[in-house]
Design a protein around this motif. Structure first.
Motif, mmCIF file in Angstrom:
data_model
loop_
_atom_site.group_PDB
_atom_site.id
_atom_site.type_symbol
_atom_site.label_atom_id
_atom_site.label_comp_id
_atom_site.label_asym_id
_atom_site.label_seq_id
_atom_site.Cartn_x
_atom_site.Cartn_y
_atom_site.Cartn_z
ATOM 1 N N THR A 242 0.813 -1.219 0.000
ATOM 2 C CA THR A 242 0.000 0.000 0.000
ATOM 3 C C THR A 242 0.843 1.263 0.000
ATOM 4 N N SER A 243 2.140 1.130 -0.271
ATOM 5 C CA SER A 243 2.988 2.321 -0.298
ATOM 6 C C SER A 243 2.660 3.132 -1.533
ATOM 7 N N THR A 244 2.932 4.428 -1.453
ATOM 8 C CA THR A 244 2.615 5.325 -2.562
ATOM 9 C C THR A 244 3.844 6.089 -2.982
ATOM 10 N N ALA A 245 3.684 6.889 -4.048
ATOM 11 C CA ALA A 245 4.796 7.714 -4.522
ATOM 12 C C ALA A 245 5.226 8.693 -3.449
ATOM 13 N N GLY A 246 4.318 9.065 -2.570
ATOM 14 C CA GLY A 246 4.652 9.998 -1.504
ATOM 15 C C GLY A 246 5.349 9.343 -0.341
ATOM 16 N N ILE B 142 -0.972 22.327 0.575
ATOM 17 C CA ILE B 142 -0.759 22.389 -0.877
ATOM 18 C C ILE B 142 -1.039 23.809 -1.370
ATOM 19 N N ALA B 143 -2.198 24.357 -0.991
ATOM 20 C CA ALA B 143 -2.556 25.720 -1.412
ATOM 21 C C ALA B 143 -1.610 26.748 -0.806
ATOM 22 N N HIS B 144 -1.229 26.522 0.447
ATOM 23 C CA HIS B 144 -0.320 27.435 1.151
ATOM 24 C C HIS B 144 1.027 27.487 0.435
ATOM 25 N N HIS B 145 1.562 26.315 0.099
ATOM 26 C CA HIS B 145 2.839 26.234 -0.612
ATOM 27 C C HIS B 145 2.728 26.842 -2.012
ATOM 28 N N GLN B 146 1.613 26.604 -2.681
ATOM 29 C CA GLN B 146 1.446 27.141 -4.035
ATOM 30 C C GLN B 146 1.533 28.656 -4.043
ATOM 31 N N GLN B 147 0.975 29.297 -3.010
ATOM 32 C CA GLN B 147 1.071 30.748 -2.937
ATOM 33 C C GLN B 147 2.516 31.186 -2.674
ATOM 34 N N GLN C 178 8.034 23.089 -3.935
ATOM 35 C CA GLN C 178 7.384 22.407 -5.061
ATOM 36 C C GLN C 178 7.404 20.882 -4.895
ATOM 37 N N PRO C 179 8.540 20.274 -4.491
ATOM 38 C CA PRO C 179 8.529 18.822 -4.265
ATOM 39 C C PRO C 179 7.575 18.417 -3.140
ATOM 40 N N VAL D 100 3.448 12.118 7.322
ATOM 41 C CA VAL D 100 2.902 13.476 7.377
ATOM 42 C C VAL D 100 3.579 14.250 8.509
ATOM 43 N N LYS D 101 3.705 13.615 9.658
ATOM 44 C CA LYS D 101 4.338 14.270 10.801
ATOM 45 C C LYS D 101 5.804 14.596 10.523
ATOM 46 N N LYS D 102 6.480 13.704 9.810
ATOM 47 C CA LYS D 102 7.882 13.947 9.474
ATOM 48 C C LYS D 102 8.021 15.143 8.539
ATOM 49 N N LEU D 103 7.156 15.199 7.513
ATOM 50 C CA LEU D 103 7.206 16.340 6.598
ATOM 51 C C LEU D 103 6.896 17.628 7.349
ATOM 52 N N ALA D 104 5.920 17.583 8.244
ATOM 53 C CA ALA D 104 5.557 18.771 9.021
ATOM 54 C C ALA D 104 6.735 19.247 9.867
#
Length: 201
Positions: free
Chosen positions: A40-44, A63-68, A97-98, A176-180
């Motif tokens: 069940t692993s994903t590209a992310g 996602i929206a925050h980073h896009q701005q 972007q990544p 998610v926690k690691k990215l945060a």
């Protein structure tokens, strides 16, 4: 004659051996297929089965925050006077972007849209610039742009750090926690550099 009889006698055993070998090969193929199907692993880099509402909200909003932030960073190339501001803008875009791509992959794996059902309300996300703020930044040039960019990006990063801290407390997905945590660390360092642009310690 004797040799012919021997050959005929051995034929049934040879057939049994062939079927037995084919049966073993079939078991291996089935097994490997089942193992692949359970992945069940994903590209992310995260499992699609491990997430809660806090994880989804964080990904959708960030996602929206980073896009701005990327949009703001793109403006620096043609408007900034300071080499330091241009360099910081390049670094911000290269980092964010990544991360947008990663969070987009998570939403896809979770079966969730990248935008909440009710749409994005900029005021509900800390640090988001208004349309008027963005228009003001786009109209600025040179030293005026540098100052506005630095102050706005400090506010923007401060909001992102707040969001990152919240999901580290309330989320359930380890990736998610690691990215945060990474976002919090990197953007705190960028805030320090942006403050130097403003002449702040």
């Amino acid at each position: 004659m004797n040799r012919t009889l021997v050959r005929r006698a051995l034929l049934p055993f040879a057939a049994v051996a062939v079927f037995a070998l084919a049966g073993c090969g079939g078991d291996e193929d089935t097994g490997s297929g089942m193992d692949h199907g359970s992945d069940t692993s994903t590209a992310g880099g995260t499992s699609s089965q491990t997430f809660n509402d806090a994880d989804v909200t964080f990904a959708q909003n960030m996602i929206a925050h980073h896009q701005q932030a990327v949009e703001m960073a793109d403006l620096a190339a043609s408007r900034a006077a300071s080499t330091e501001v241009k360099t910081l803008a390049t670094q911000i875009k290269a980092a964010q972007q990544p991360e947008i791509d990663t969070m987009t992959a998570w939403c896809k794996a979770w079966g969730k849209p990248t935008v909440p059902a009710g749409g994005h309300d900029g005021h509900s996300m800390p640090g988001m610039m208004s349309t008027q703020d963005m228009d003001t930044l786009k109209a600025a040039r040179g030293a005026a742009f540098d100052k506005q960019f630095a102050q706005m990006m400090i506010d923007h990063h401060t909001g992102a750090i707040q969001m990152a801290q919240e999901v580290q407390k309330n989320g359930s997905n380890p990736e998610v926690k690691k990215l945060a945590a990474d976002i919090e660390k990197v953007q705190q360092a960028e805030i320090a550099s942006l403050k130097k642009v403003l002449g702040q310690s």
